[in-house]
Write a protein that holds these residues in place. Sequence first.
Motif, PDB file in Angstrom:
ATOM      1  N   UNK A 235      18.036 107.981  94.481  1.00 22.85           N
ATOM      2  CA  UNK A 235      18.905 107.163  93.975  1.00 22.85           C
ATOM      3  C   UNK A 235      20.039 108.418  93.356  1.00 22.85           C
ATOM      4  N   UNK A 236      19.181 109.267  93.207  1.00 23.09           N
ATOM      5  CA  UNK A 236      20.185 110.601  92.608  1.00 23.09           C
ATOM      6  C   UNK A 236      20.635 110.906  93.510  1.00 23.09           C
ATOM      7  N   UNK A 237      21.145 110.406  95.145  1.00 22.06           N
ATOM      8  CA  UNK A 237      22.198 110.881  96.242  1.00 22.06           C
ATOM      9  C   UNK A 237      22.863 110.263  95.958  1.00 22.06           C
ATOM     10  N   UNK A 238      23.243 109.277  94.639  1.00 17.29           N
ATOM     11  CA  UNK A 238      24.435 108.476  95.218  1.00 17.29           C
ATOM     12  C   UNK A 238      25.806 109.016  94.698  1.00 17.29           C
ATOM     13  N   UNK A 239      25.208 109.067  93.634  1.00 16.76           N
ATOM     14  CA  UNK A 239      26.407 110.194  92.855  1.00 16.76           C
ATOM     15  C   UNK A 239      26.712 111.414  93.358  1.00 16.76           C
ATOM     16  N   UNK A 240      25.906 112.317  94.647  1.00 20.53           N
ATOM     17  CA  UNK A 240      26.112 113.445  94.962  1.00 20.53           C
ATOM     18  C   UNK A 240      26.658 113.011  96.404  1.00 20.53           C
ATOM     19  N   UNK A 241      26.852 111.989  96.622  1.00 17.97           N
ATOM     20  CA  UNK A 241      27.018 111.744  98.027  1.00 17.97           C
ATOM     21  C   UNK A 241      29.043 111.044  97.892  1.00 17.97           C
ATOM     22  N   UNK A 242      28.895 110.636  96.530  1.00 16.00           N
ATOM     23  CA  UNK A 242      30.144 109.937  96.796  1.00 16.00           C
ATOM     24  C   UNK A 242      31.327 111.894  95.682  1.00 16.00           C
ATOM     25  N   UNK A 243      30.866 112.661  95.170  1.00 17.14           N
ATOM     26  CA  UNK A 243      31.255 113.346  94.739  1.00 17.14           C
ATOM     27  C   UNK A 243      31.358 114.505  96.074  1.00 17.14           C
ATOM     28  N   UNK A 244      31.076 114.120  96.876  1.00 17.37           N
ATOM     29  CA  UNK A 244      30.472 115.405  97.333  1.00 17.37           C
ATOM     30  C   UNK A 244      31.909 114.903  98.443  1.00 17.37           C
ATOM     31  N   UNK A 245      31.965 113.901  99.105  1.00 18.11           N
ATOM     32  CA  UNK A 245      32.786 112.942  99.563  1.00 18.11           C
ATOM     33  C   UNK A 245      34.287 113.243  99.350  1.00 18.11           C
ATOM     34  N   UNK A 246      34.466 113.176  97.680  1.00 25.31           N
ATOM     35  CA  UNK A 246      36.384 113.069  97.179  1.00 25.31           C
ATOM     36  C   UNK A 246      36.260 114.960  97.302  1.00 25.31           C
ATOM     37  N   UNK A 247      35.148 115.252  97.431  1.00 26.55           N
ATOM     38  CA  UNK A 247      35.846 116.879  97.548  1.00 26.55           C
ATOM     39  C   UNK A 247      35.843 117.291  99.258  1.00 26.55           C
ATOM     40  N   UNK A 248      35.542 116.121 100.390  1.00 22.71           N
ATOM     41  CA  UNK A 248      35.104 116.882 101.778  1.00 22.71           C
ATOM     42  C   UNK A 248      35.874 116.282 103.022  1.00 22.71           C
ATOM     43  N   UNK A 249      35.918 114.805 102.151  1.00 20.87           N
ATOM     44  CA  UNK A 249      36.462 113.777 102.859  1.00 20.87           C
ATOM     45  C   UNK A 249      35.969 113.869 104.688  1.00 20.87           C
ATOM     46  N   UNK A 250      34.882 114.084 103.899  1.00 18.76           N
ATOM     47  CA  UNK A 250      33.744 113.654 105.676  1.00 18.76           C
ATOM     48  C   UNK A 250      33.437 112.481 105.201  1.00 18.76           C
TER      49      UNK A 250
END
Length: 475
Positions: A82-97
């Motif tokens: 479950x800790x991957x969920x907010x980390x994934x969205x944060x990375x996506x917002x930064x990298x757009x990939x």
Amino acid sequence: MWREFISVFDMFKIGVGPSSSHTLGPWRAALSFVHRMEEQGLHPQHIQIHLYGSLAKTGRGHGTDLAVVMGLQGEDPATCPTHLIPETMQRLKQQHRLLIDGKQEVDFDPAHDIVFHYQESLPFHPNGMAFEAKSSTGEIFREVYYSVGGGFIVKEGESTGYVQTTTADIPFPIDTAADLLYWCQTTGLSLAELVMENECAVRQEQEIRKGLQHIWEVMRDCIYKGCHTEGELPGVLRVKRRAAELNRRLLHGVKDQGYDDWISKIRTHATAFHDILDWVCCFALAVNEENAAFGRVVTAPTNGAAGVIPAVLHYMMIFRNHDQPEDIERFLLTASVIGGIFKKGATISAAMGGCQAEIGVSAAMAAAALTEALGGTQRQCLMAAEIAMEHHLGLTCDPVAGLVQIPCIERNTMGAVKAITAAQLALQSNPDQAKVSLDTVVKTMWETALDMNEKYKETAEGGLAAHIPLGLSEC
């Protein structure tokens, strides 16, 4: 004869909070879309998701945007850390990939590629969503899905109703409470035994028992974690967790050495009625605080109502001394068939029926299961389910700020207590004298759902949601 069948494993799904309709359902829809692209041999250059109706209006608060992203990446909601969920969205917002199914990267900006259609709903169900994959040649592959409650999804064009089921050659087809009672009286089997016979038409008994124990373990771990985790829940409301503080106060500050030791200490300290009542509330609070914090829960039958059944189950185990594996299995089997009757005859989706479809159904499920565990007859079990739902009829879904926190968390404590009360009333009553049947209350619930104003169906536009100011420091 092959019939539609709602399994106990359909009714109790392991997933991630905060909402089965708005988180788990969209997550599973995204996984289905990825699978469909693989079947079609598609390698998209760009993906866009459109959220409609209730999914749009309360989607951010329920984490729908997070869910579809995790699903597109191929993550399993039952096992994903479950800790991957907010980390994934944060990375996506930064990298757009976005890494589709862990294999192919595509351009994806969640700010533009997750589109919230606040004023538009799709015709089949309020929880509608569309996935669009664009190829390098400009061709668009589009599919529409509906999240119809309890983590169930329906793809447009593949269903004519709200009930998504498995087709199986089951010995005892059950669509109504009358069906269930008929088969019990014909065979002499209890509700749980009858359900097990149907389950064995689909799976091996050993597999069923192993699966039920796993469901129980997730419920157990969720309660324990929720009772030992402090802090604030995510979101603008800044709601303070209460279960851990209540747990500490009820045990007078005594610390435990794990789940079994904790249960032993609860039995030692809880001797009065008010202590038991406090613990039931604590259990329910713990689960739904975990749910609101994107924790791992079991839909029972939904995420928003996930605390009722675990709380009543713990009450049965700790305070009524029915704590053997077979007791837990019977409880879950009985609860599941009641939930299936409501799903077939009405709805378990708050976006369709308000909170009566969540807390009401979960209380009815728990009441019937507890009644059977405490020695009630088949008819007393159905009576308990009827009593529980009768006193939830008309309950609206009005999540403040679109979050499954206020009033949702406290409603689970109310549902758990009502379930226990309904079981006690049924055990002390003669079903022959009952004036209202379970099938009657199911029909009434559905009619109430159809009559209910749309703003009270998980839109955050009515009820408490319209009168509580946002940004409160305490609630």
